[in-house]
Enzyme design. Structure first.
Site: not given
Length: 250
Positions: A184, A151, A154, A16, A138
């Protein structure tokens, strides 16, 4: 250790890596003398970045969930001393509004791709006696997230996986750490702010002790240190780059 040599001559793959935090990581590593391979599904943007990075930077155009092609490209472009698992995708929806397809997509991109990349790159690191695995998580993985349950699950799994890899591979001179950014300032976040308005931006800023958004470059600077030769005594850690978000939440 000479700071100019802490990364020079090493090779890295960044998943990514074409935009946002990933692009900042690729730029920073390349600036410190690392040969960077940008693994991304957006080859045109990645090619522009690779030319900007120089130092032999390359591009691997791939859907990371295509594990067979991913393994083939790793074998073709590697071996790698540093792996930065940065690719990820989020979805804002309460859990009862999500579907099984949503679960599969979020878990596959945020967690299973990390399994695949790590599985394919560890043998070289083990044989060479050196390796740095840096996984971008995160704060949602530590704190949870309203409207981001899958999310968060994960990213929480990513933290546990990273610790386990650190335990299994310390004897080979390999470190594994998770960096957990807070809010961010990326194009993706800005699009969310456009939808949510100034109130959402203020809520994000106020969730941190720093009372501001972080920058991709601040995350990249942390990656550069953790991936370096001088960080060999740091492994199995979860490092917040979040303006004190974890402390503020506590």
């Amino acid at each position: 250790m000479d700071m100019s040599n802490r990364l020079r001559g090493l090779s890295a793959m960044v998943t990514g890596g074409a935009k946002g935090i990933g692009a900042a990581i690729a730029r920073r590593l390349a600036a410190e003398g690392v040969r960077v391979a940008i693994f991304d599904r957006n080859p045109n943007i990645a090619e522009l970045l690779a030319r900007e990075c120089g130092n032999g930077a390359s591009v691997a155009a791939v859907d990371l969930t295509d594990f067979a092609r991913l393994r083939s490209l790793i074998a073709e472009q590697g071996p790698f001393d540093i792996v930065v698992n940065n690719a990820g995708v989020d979805q804002h929806a309460f859990f009862t509004e999500t579907t099984e397809d949503d679960w599969r997509r979020l878990l596959s991109i945020n967690l299973e791709t990390v399994f695949a990349v790590t599985h394919a790159t560890l043998p070289h690191m083990q044989a060479s006696g050196f390796g740095r695995i840096v996984n971008i998580g995160s704060e949602a993985g530590r704190l949870g997230s309203r409207g981001g349950s899958v999310y968060s699950a994960a990213k929480g799994g990513l933290i546990a996986f990273t610790k386990s890899i650190a335990m299994e591979n310390a004897r080979y001179g390999i470190t594994a750490n998770t960096i957990v950014p807070g809010p961010i300032d990326t194009p993706l976040l800005r699009r969310a702010v456009e939808e949510g308005g100034e109130k959402l931006l203020k809520a994000m800023e106020n969730a941190t002790l720093a009372r501001r958004l972080g920058t991709p470059e601040e995350v990249a600077a942390t990656v550069a240190f953790i991936a370096s030769r001088e960080a060999g005594y740091i492994t199995g850690e979860t490092l917040g780059v979040s303006g004190g978000m974890g402390v503020a939440a506590g």
